[in-house]
Design an enzyme around this catalytic site. Structure first.
Site, PDB file in Angstrom:
ATOM      1  CE  LYS A  74      -4.456   0.664   0.250  1.00  0.00           C
ATOM      2  NZ  LYS A  74      -5.591  -0.281  -0.349  1.00  0.00           N
ATOM      3  N   GLY A  99     -22.483   4.094   3.383  1.00  0.00           N
ATOM      4  CA  GLY A  99     -21.829   4.764   2.343  1.00  0.00           C
ATOM      5  C   GLY A  99     -22.363   4.458   1.051  1.00  0.00           C
ATOM      6  N   GLY A 120     -21.077   5.624  -2.082  1.00  0.00           N
ATOM      7  CA  GLY A 120     -19.786   6.059  -2.839  1.00  0.00           C
ATOM      8  C   GLY A 120     -19.846   5.177  -4.083  1.00  0.00           C
ATOM      9  CB  VAL A 155     -17.907   0.130  -3.380  1.00  0.00           C
ATOM     10  CG1 VAL A 155     -18.541  -1.345  -3.197  1.00  0.00           C
ATOM     11  CG2 VAL A 155     -16.555   0.226  -4.003  1.00  0.00           C
ATOM     12  CE1 TYR A 213     -27.462   5.713  -6.106  1.00  0.00           C
ATOM     13  CE2 TYR A 213     -26.391   4.909  -8.232  1.00  0.00           C
ATOM     14  CZ  TYR A 213     -27.374   5.611  -7.556  1.00  0.00           C
ATOM     15  OH  TYR A 213     -28.389   6.012  -8.032  1.00  0.00           O
TER      16      TYR A 213
HETATM   17  P1  NAD Z   1     -16.090   6.553  -1.887  1.00  0.00           P
HETATM   18  O1  NAD Z   1     -15.106   7.474  -1.078  1.00  0.00           O
HETATM   19  O2  NAD Z   1     -16.342   6.765  -3.178  1.00  0.00           O
HETATM   20  O3  NAD Z   1     -17.148   6.337  -0.967  1.00  0.00           O
HETATM   21  C1  NAD Z   1     -17.353   6.313   0.629  1.00  0.00           C
HETATM   22  C2  NAD Z   1     -19.043   6.734   0.681  1.00  0.00           C
HETATM   23  O4  NAD Z   1     -18.797   6.832   2.300  1.00  0.00           O
HETATM   24  C3  NAD Z   1     -18.698   8.251   0.219  1.00  0.00           C
HETATM   25  O5  NAD Z   1     -20.222   8.364  -0.272  1.00  0.00           O
HETATM   26  C4  NAD Z   1     -18.922   9.120   1.803  1.00  0.00           C
HETATM   27  O6  NAD Z   1     -19.690  10.238   1.762  1.00  0.00           O
HETATM   28  C5  NAD Z   1     -19.532   8.000   2.627  1.00  0.00           C
HETATM   29  N1  NAD Z   1     -19.080   8.033   4.004  1.00  0.00           N
HETATM   30  C6  NAD Z   1     -17.996   8.629   4.801  1.00  0.00           C
HETATM   31  N2  NAD Z   1     -18.178   8.981   5.904  1.00  0.00           N
HETATM   32  C7  NAD Z   1     -19.402   8.375   6.353  1.00  0.00           C
HETATM   33  C8  NAD Z   1     -20.144   8.300   7.452  1.00  0.00           C
HETATM   34  N3  NAD Z   1     -19.569   8.441   8.524  1.00  0.00           N
HETATM   35  N4  NAD Z   1     -21.408   7.622   7.585  1.00  0.00           N
HETATM   36  C9  NAD Z   1     -21.929   7.296   6.369  1.00  0.00           C
HETATM   37  N5  NAD Z   1     -21.467   7.531   5.163  1.00  0.00           N
HETATM   38  C10 NAD Z   1     -20.156   7.842   5.166  1.00  0.00           C
HETATM   39  O7  NAD Z   1     -15.212   5.184  -1.680  1.00  0.00           O
HETATM   40  P2  NAD Z   1     -15.436   3.634  -2.168  1.00  0.00           P
HETATM   41  O8  NAD Z   1     -14.504   3.505  -3.269  1.00  0.00           O
HETATM   42  O9  NAD Z   1     -17.002   3.438  -2.552  1.00  0.00           O
HETATM   43  O10 NAD Z   1     -14.960   2.573  -1.157  1.00  0.00           O
HETATM   44  C11 NAD Z   1     -15.873   2.362  -0.018  1.00  0.00           C
HETATM   45  C12 NAD Z   1     -15.174   1.453   0.899  1.00  0.00           C
HETATM   46  O11 NAD Z   1     -14.685   0.250   0.308  1.00  0.00           O
HETATM   47  C13 NAD Z   1     -13.595   2.149   1.438  1.00  0.00           C
HETATM   48  O12 NAD Z   1     -13.657   1.726   2.573  1.00  0.00           O
HETATM   49  C14 NAD Z   1     -12.799   1.302   0.387  1.00  0.00           C
HETATM   50  O13 NAD Z   1     -11.496   1.411   1.029  1.00  0.00           O
HETATM   51  C15 NAD Z   1     -13.355   0.100   0.237  1.00  0.00           C
HETATM   52  N6  NAD Z   1     -12.697  -0.785  -0.797  1.00  0.00           N
HETATM   53  C16 NAD Z   1     -13.231   0.053  -2.296  1.00  0.00           C
HETATM   54  C17 NAD Z   1     -12.769  -0.672  -3.392  1.00  0.00           C
HETATM   55  C18 NAD Z   1     -12.865   0.065  -4.606  1.00  0.00           C
HETATM   56  O14 NAD Z   1     -12.903  -0.500  -5.723  1.00  0.00           O
HETATM   57  N7  NAD Z   1     -13.420   1.301  -4.760  1.00  0.00           N
HETATM   58  C19 NAD Z   1     -12.107  -1.778  -3.312  1.00  0.00           C
HETATM   59  C20 NAD Z   1     -11.777  -2.350  -1.926  1.00  0.00           C
HETATM   60  C21 NAD Z   1     -12.313  -1.742  -1.007  1.00  0.00           C
END
Ligand code: NAD
Length: 347
Positions: A78, A174, A176, A178, A180
């Protein structure tokens, strides 16, 4: 720091400071025993350098476990770029980070993570070829979401003995990249949704498009649902949230969901089935790794869908051997990594 590396099993920790661009970056290589280490690059604010190092070390190990359980020929790593407090040139900073990655000669392949986007990967690519998630590769999030969806189906089948998601109630934290997409897939499959996000616009979109109910962010833990799907923050299974939980299953994308190992044990005691985060959220990593090795989209999708079967197998083994699912997953990942060690020394 060395104590932390030792207890975490991390092979190498690289630092880069470039006063010209303001780059302060750390790359934690947990393991290269199974192949080049792969893992995302975070670009966020940290309270201090120690917090950034701890984050990199913790997340790198998770990536190793994720790659091992997904059967990928990669180790885990990482990168963390500490977001400068004052003005900075984003493109210049990313290009300099690319040089840092390039200097490691392929030991580390970087990718998108919290705070980085496709355009950053494009800048990084100007200085190194050891990068994925560029405009040509695409966003891994839909693949992560597909893996989570398949993982929820497998968990519901195992725990609730239900072969369909019709009427299954899922609470999502959340919405975001993923979360959505998971909501969309679940809605399509007939699940009932309760959602939350600190961004009200995303909540409104889910209410409108997926007929979801909503609660405030601090109420999500107490929702009486079948499945809790954390897709926002890490460490959300902790001393405060555990007593509030009223679900049978926890299955979501967020990294490092358990604040501590003991919280996984407490979930087992409370008879809540936990899908280990690094197994259920491996879809994105599978996508970037297989894209990097030039596999086609049908093979990639197939491998992502297999996450459901891997979880079912893990649940069955855990039940047979009366172990906590999270402990068995850790054990299996460590076994796979150390078997590669044996292979390397024999070679
Ligand atoms: P993102 O930043 O697009 O979405 C995160 C969402 O969580 C946002 O909409 C944000 O407003 C919301 N959020 C933040 N704090 C919050 C709270 N206190 N209560 C409710 N909602 C809150 O991130 P992502 O890419 O969708 O990833 C989501 C999670 O999955 C993260 O932990 C990330 O590390 C993990 N992850 C993502 C991927 C990927 O492919 N994107 C892969 C593996 C793991």
């Amino acid at each position: 720091m060395f104590k932390q590396m030792e207890s975490n099993g991390t092979q190498r920790l690289h630092f880069c400071h470039d006063p010209e661009t303001g780059l302060k970056a750390i790359i934690a290589i947990h393991s290269t025993l199974r192949g080049p280490a792969i893992g995302g690059c975070r670009f966020i604010h940290y309270n201090n350098d120690d917090a950034a190092i701890t984050d990199a070390l913790r997340l790198a190990r998770g990536m190793s476990y994720k790659a091992a359980l997904a059967g990928l020929p990669h180790g885990g790593a990482k990168a963390v770029i500490i977001k400068p407090e004052s003005d900075f040139n984003r493109a210049g900073l990313m290009q300099r980070f690319g040089q840092f990655v390039d200097g490691l000669g392929g030991e580390y392949i970087t990718a998108m993570d919290s705070g980085t986007q496709i355009s950053d990967m494009d800048q990084i690519q100007k200085s190194t070829s050891f990068v994925t998630c560029t405009q040509n590769t695409g966003d891994p999030s839909p693949h992560t979401a597909l893996g989570v969806f398949e993982g929820i189906k497998a968990s519901v089948r195992f725990k609730l003995n239900r072969s369909s998601l019709k009427g299954v109630h899922v609470s999502i934290q959340g919405l975001g990249h993923v979360g959505y997409e998971v909501a969309r897939l679940l809605h399509q499959a007939g699940a009932k949704l309760t959602v939350t996000d600190i961004d009200q616009a995303r909540v409104t979109q889910c209410e409108k498009n997926f007929n979801a109910a909503s609660v405030s962010p601090d109420q999500i833990y107490a929702v009486d649902a079948d499945v809790f799907c954390p897709c926002g923050l890490g460490a959300i299974i902790n001393d405060t949230t555990l007593p509030q939980l009223r679900v049978s299953i926890i299955a979501g994308s967020a990294n490092n969901q358990l604040a501590e190992e003991k919280h996984g044990d407490l979930l087992t005691t409370q008879d809540i089935l936990y899908a280990p985060d690094y197994l259920i959220n491996a879809g994105g990593l599978i996508f970037v790794a297989l894209q990097y090795s030039k596999q086609n989209s049908r093979e990639i999708r197939q491998k992502v869908i297999q996450i459901g079967d891997s979880l079912t197998q893990l649940y069955q083994n855990a039940a047979q051997t009366k172990q906590g699912v999270h402990r068995l997953a850790n054990h299996q990942a460590e076994q796979i990594i150390s078997a590669s060690n044996d292979f390397n020394s024999a070679a």
